[in-house]
Design a protein around this motif. Sequence first.
Motif, PDB file in Angstrom:
ATOM      1  N   GLY A   9       0.856  -1.182   0.000  1.00  6.89           N
ATOM      2  CA  GLY A   9       0.000   0.000   0.000  1.00  6.89           C
ATOM      3  C   GLY A   9       0.892   1.232   0.000  1.00  6.89           C
ATOM      4  O   GLY A   9       2.083   1.145  -0.305  1.00  6.89           O
ATOM      5  N   THR A  10       0.319   2.341   0.380  1.00  8.71           N
ATOM      6  CA  THR A  10       1.097   3.573   0.407  1.00  8.71           C
ATOM      7  C   THR A  10       2.219   3.480   1.450  1.00  8.71           C
ATOM      8  O   THR A  10       3.309   3.990   1.261  1.00  8.71           O
ATOM      9  CB  THR A  10       0.173   4.761   0.717  1.00  8.71           C
ATOM     10  N   SER A  20     -12.047  15.219  -5.125  1.00  6.63           N
ATOM     11  CA  SER A  20     -12.912  15.185  -3.948  1.00  6.63           C
ATOM     12  C   SER A  20     -13.294  16.593  -3.519  1.00  6.63           C
ATOM     13  O   SER A  20     -14.446  16.867  -3.216  1.00  6.63           O
ATOM     14  CB  SER A  20     -12.213  14.473  -2.791  1.00  6.63           C
ATOM     15  N   GLY A  38      -9.649   1.764   0.862  1.00 10.79           N
ATOM     16  CA  GLY A  38      -9.071   2.635  -0.157  1.00 10.79           C
ATOM     17  C   GLY A  38      -9.542   4.064   0.023  1.00 10.79           C
ATOM     18  O   GLY A  38     -10.717   4.318   0.237  1.00 10.79           O
ATOM     19  N   THR A  39      -8.600   4.974  -0.051  1.00 10.57           N
ATOM     20  CA  THR A  39      -8.888   6.372   0.233  1.00 10.57           C
ATOM     21  C   THR A  39      -9.831   6.987  -0.786  1.00 10.57           C
ATOM     22  O   THR A  39     -10.658   7.829  -0.443  1.00 10.57           O
ATOM     23  CB  THR A  39      -7.570   7.174   0.292  1.00 10.57           C
ATOM     24  N   GLY A  47      -7.089   5.825  -7.821  1.00  9.00           N
ATOM     25  CA  GLY A  47      -6.549   7.110  -7.393  1.00  9.00           C
ATOM     26  C   GLY A  47      -5.276   7.526  -8.092  1.00  9.00           C
ATOM     27  O   GLY A  47      -5.005   8.712  -8.248  1.00  9.00           O
ATOM     28  N   GLY A  50      -8.090   2.408  -4.009  1.00 13.58           N
ATOM     29  CA  GLY A  50      -7.139   3.385  -3.468  1.00 13.58           C
ATOM     30  C   GLY A  50      -6.176   3.773  -4.571  1.00 13.58           C
ATOM     31  O   GLY A  50      -6.604   4.214  -5.639  1.00 13.58           O
ATOM     32  N   THR A  51      -4.884   3.577  -4.309  1.00 11.29           N
ATOM     33  CA  THR A  51      -3.888   3.816  -5.355  1.00 11.29           C
ATOM     34  C   THR A  51      -4.213   2.972  -6.580  1.00 11.29           C
ATOM     35  O   THR A  51      -4.161   3.432  -7.709  1.00 11.29           O
ATOM     36  CB  THR A  51      -2.479   3.439  -4.845  1.00 11.29           C
ATOM     37  N   THR A  53      -5.611  13.281  -7.486  1.00 10.33           N
ATOM     38  CA  THR A  53      -6.965  12.732  -7.404  1.00 10.33           C
ATOM     39  C   THR A  53      -7.731  13.319  -6.228  1.00 10.33           C
ATOM     40  O   THR A  53      -8.948  13.472  -6.277  1.00 10.33           O
ATOM     41  CB  THR A  53      -6.895  11.202  -7.324  1.00 10.33           C
ATOM     42  N   LYS A  54      -7.026  13.707  -5.182  1.00 10.02           N
ATOM     43  CA  LYS A  54      -7.762  14.290  -4.047  1.00 10.02           C
ATOM     44  C   LYS A  54      -8.405  15.627  -4.428  1.00 10.02           C
ATOM     45  O   LYS A  54      -9.372  16.049  -3.809  1.00 10.02           O
ATOM     46  CB  LYS A  54      -6.862  14.439  -2.822  1.00 10.02           C
TER      47      LYS A  54
HETATM   48  P1  ADP Z   1      -3.237   2.373  -0.955  1.00  5.90           P
HETATM   49  O1  ADP Z   1      -4.241   2.035  -1.959  1.00  5.90           O
HETATM   50  O2  ADP Z   1      -1.910   2.639  -1.545  1.00  5.90           O
HETATM   51  O3  ADP Z   1      -3.203   1.445   0.207  1.00  5.90           O
HETATM   52  P2  ADP Z   1      -4.901   4.544  -0.130  1.00  5.90           P
HETATM   53  O4  ADP Z   1      -6.054   3.662   0.036  1.00  5.90           O
HETATM   54  O5  ADP Z   1      -4.657   5.544   0.940  1.00  5.90           O
HETATM   55  O6  ADP Z   1      -3.561   3.775  -0.313  1.00  5.90           O
HETATM   56  O7  ADP Z   1      -5.086   5.309  -1.498  1.00  5.90           O
HETATM   57  C1  ADP Z   1      -4.190   6.278  -1.923  1.00  5.90           C
HETATM   58  C2  ADP Z   1      -4.771   6.955  -3.122  1.00  5.90           C
HETATM   59  O8  ADP Z   1      -5.916   7.678  -2.741  1.00  5.90           O
HETATM   60  C3  ADP Z   1      -3.834   7.937  -3.767  1.00  5.90           C
HETATM   61  O9  ADP Z   1      -3.534   7.452  -5.049  1.00  5.90           O
HETATM   62  C4  ADP Z   1      -4.599   9.219  -3.903  1.00  5.90           C
HETATM   63  O10 ADP Z   1      -4.651   9.603  -5.248  1.00  5.90           O
HETATM   64  C5  ADP Z   1      -5.969   8.892  -3.456  1.00  5.90           C
HETATM   65  N1  ADP Z   1      -6.468   9.932  -2.552  1.00  5.90           N
HETATM   66  C6  ADP Z   1      -5.849  10.521  -1.513  1.00  5.90           C
HETATM   67  N2  ADP Z   1      -6.648  11.433  -0.921  1.00  5.90           N
HETATM   68  C7  ADP Z   1      -7.796  11.411  -1.602  1.00  5.90           C
HETATM   69  C8  ADP Z   1      -9.025  12.119  -1.500  1.00  5.90           C
HETATM   70  N3  ADP Z   1      -9.218  13.049  -0.560  1.00  5.90           N
HETATM   71  N4  ADP Z   1      -9.996  11.852  -2.400  1.00  5.90           N
HETATM   72  C9  ADP Z   1      -9.815  10.920  -3.352  1.00  5.90           C
HETATM   73  N5  ADP Z   1      -8.692  10.245  -3.502  1.00  5.90           N
HETATM   74  C10 ADP Z   1      -7.689  10.458  -2.646  1.00  5.90           C
END
Ligand code: ADP
Length: 894
Positions: A520-521, A770, A844-845, A729, A661-662, A766-767
């Motif tokens: 992940g991140t 949002s 996933g964010t 993302g 997420g990513t 990508t954020k």
């Molecule tokens: P991973 O998938 O790597 O475990 P995350 O679930 O935290 O990590 O996802 C990270 C991704 O979420 C990044 O690629 C980023 O573009 C995206 N991201 C971060 N903040 C936001 C947000 N506020 N809204 C939408 N996407 C976001």
Amino acid sequence: QIQRALRSLCIPLERLHIMKGHMMQDMCKGLSRQTHTQAKVRMLPTYICSTPNGTEKGNFLVVELCQNQVRILLVTLYGDGNMSPQMMYKIFDMPEGIMKGEGEALFDFIAQCVSQFLAETTSPDTSSSEERLPLGFVFPFSCKQTQLDKAELLSWSKGFSCSGVVGKDVVQMLQSAINKQELSHVDVVALMNDTVGTLMTCSTEGRPCEIAVVADKGSNCCFMAEAYLVETAEETSGRMCVNTEWGCFGDDGTLNDIFTPYDESVDEESCNPGEKRFEKLVGTLYLGEIVRHALIALTAEKALFTGTDIAVLKQKGVFTIQHVLDIINNEDGTSDVKRVLEVLGLQPSERDCGRVQQICRAVVGRAATLHAVGLAAILSYMCQTRDLETLMVNVGVEGELYTGYSRFEEILQSVSRLLSPECMATLLPSRDGSGRGAAMVTAVALRLAAQRRVVNEVLGPLRLTHADLEKVQALMRQEMEKGLGKHTNATASVRMLPTYVTHTPDGTERGDFLALDLGGTNFRVLVVRVTEEGISMASEIYVIPVPIMQGTGERLFDHIIDCIMDFQTKQNMMTQTLPLGFTFSFPCQQMGLDKALLLTWTKGFTASGCVGQDVVQLLRDAARRKQHSGLQVVALLNDTVGTMMSCGYDDPKCEIGLIVGTGTNACYMEEMRNVGTVEGDEGRMCINMEWGAFGDNGCLDHLFTHFDRVVDETTINPGKQRFEKLISGMYLGEIVRQILLVMTEKQLLFQGKPSSKLQTRNIFQTKFLSTIEVNGLALRQIRGILNELDLDASFEDCVLLREVCQAVSLRAAQLCAAGLAAVVEKMRENRGLDRLSVSVGVDGTLYKLHPCFSQNLQKTLKDLAPNCDVSFHLSEDGSGKGAALVAAVASRAA
Ligand code: ADP
Ligand code: MG
């Protein structure tokens, strides 16, 4: 007595504040879907959604229906900031009887005027040319407008009462009449009220005019409101000009306490007693009348004209606004006052002249003050609804009171400032608002329509129909079958990897476990305690430096062991040997729970000597090299599996894991008999779909737009993870950036000028989507984002940017839903059920923080899989908890 009369005409400041509050309340009432029918301040939507930006050009016809007259104008705009429009016009007197005759005759007459005007003003070669001539129709009657070119007449006024028009679309009626005149190149494009014209002519270069006040016989105001607040119109993005019709303010009694006996007399004598209460205090049609009644009353009280005959004052309408203005505008002495009163047939003394002048000043001053109250209400409303601390705005002003009363502007300015100190209004005079303005409205409408066509061309390919999505669902299903088949697995783009996880948790799992989360991140080490009371954990985040990610495998795994040892030291558990679960979020060919060959690295990892190797063994080897003997690796799992397991601990129906997420990926519980790649037919096994690679065999090529192809080509793995590149993302921001570049090139955004920052890869995160898509228009935040990118955005740029983001994130959510629909439908069929009830654990964010993604996903899934009831649970720390739960199952089996 004079003092008392003057005092009654003077409204204290606190009362003005209260009145402003009432006006704002009434405005909200007029805009709300629930309450607008009872609202006194009507707040009519005009469907005018933009102000001129100076690029408008071409020839425009304007038809203005006035009292007893029709005015036809030909306006030429040059696209030079609308500084120098050329205008030609002709006024036609209406024949006797037309105003009260048949509606068709009225429109035929108007069309004849148009025809005659064009014959006289345009040379034969231009009139025969193919060029369309757009027409704006100024129609100053109360209409129910549902589009810029669609308006049903609600009721006639101003002496008109033509039959067969009320309830009809007047735009349609005019167009039909024009067509009868064989003027088929003339298109009626827009219908508007006269107030709107004022607003349209006062836009200066740089700052648009967003409020117009007309202080004339009647009084009215319009302004640009946030479209989503205009609930009576369908439009929800951007702004829309709202015609307040504020003349009716107070018709519910809210102004009763400021009404003087003179005002009451004026109202009683009017043709509509009890209505238009505000207008009757401020409209120039009434100001002379108010003065007349004040003079009558004061004479009766013997405070004026003692011993003289005032019979002339008894006659309604003798005292006009012109008399009033002549009396007050003369600053030195009373000779003018005397002359005016004598012409009327009165014999004033010197003292009478002074007193009449005081009364006139009080009445007109009050009218100006009340206009300021209305303006202040609009200013504060705009400031609040735009979420601003201070509002700077241009206000166009027009009308007899404004031009005739020298102190009007000063009072309007200073009183509105006093009542709304947070707003800075710049007053601008409007020149021929209704004619020029109507041409502008028409021009803006055409500019927007042309722009809309281009926007739709650009965004069209991203908009997916239900049929498109069904096709994606069917393709996913097909690829799933291929991935599960023993002989077809090698050619499937969806790998459908067995995980050797055969049960979701049953809640009886207990113990302490170590967990690793890589892929992940962040890289994390955790200790997880599963007890009867629930799950608790402690964790530490470690950095994996890029040289290690991209160096040798030995170094990478040595580093991981170093981190584990550091963690155990910090947790004071160096001597304990706990079973370890390893969340490893890369595609693996799993041979057992603790045996997994890495198929390929993703997400920026390239450590050498790992692909094709057993990852668990690589970790054990590193532990041996580091002489760390207390490590007992019992299970390796994907993060999707961890997510499913952690939600499954609380909800036994959770049999699907989803990550957005990513990257994006999913897993679900499949029947063993369908898993051709693992021996055995009994029970179920969790399948890690690796659906990010869906489409890598070309089966989704028809969906990819120009933007998707550009984004794919610039990644480190072109042609790979094609489905993921539409959804996750890591890519959505970049897709948006590509669209913005094309739109800027097409002059749709940023005045055609991209900043050099916008041309930087991955700069649009990508954020940002949002933030931009949050409910209501978070204009300040959008501007903030664009300023960071060195872009100076207009309001319309912000609205369009939002539309782009919405198109991209909606498509992502819909595609994700199509994938999930294939999964749930397969599970339902597997189990031979008419209806399936199942839960999805999600992490996933992007899914968690985007304001619309989850809603769009769930709604689309309902459409595509109507026989499945699917609920979604957010996973809290799925990778850690899930790893512990899998380890628990594994160590129990061991
Ligand atoms: P991973 O998938 O790597 O475990 P995350 O679930 O935290 O990590 O996802 C990270 C991704 O979420 C990044 O690629 C980023 O573009 C995206 N991201 C971060 N903040 C936001 C947000 N506020 N809204 C939408 N996407 C976001
Ligand atoms: Mg994650």
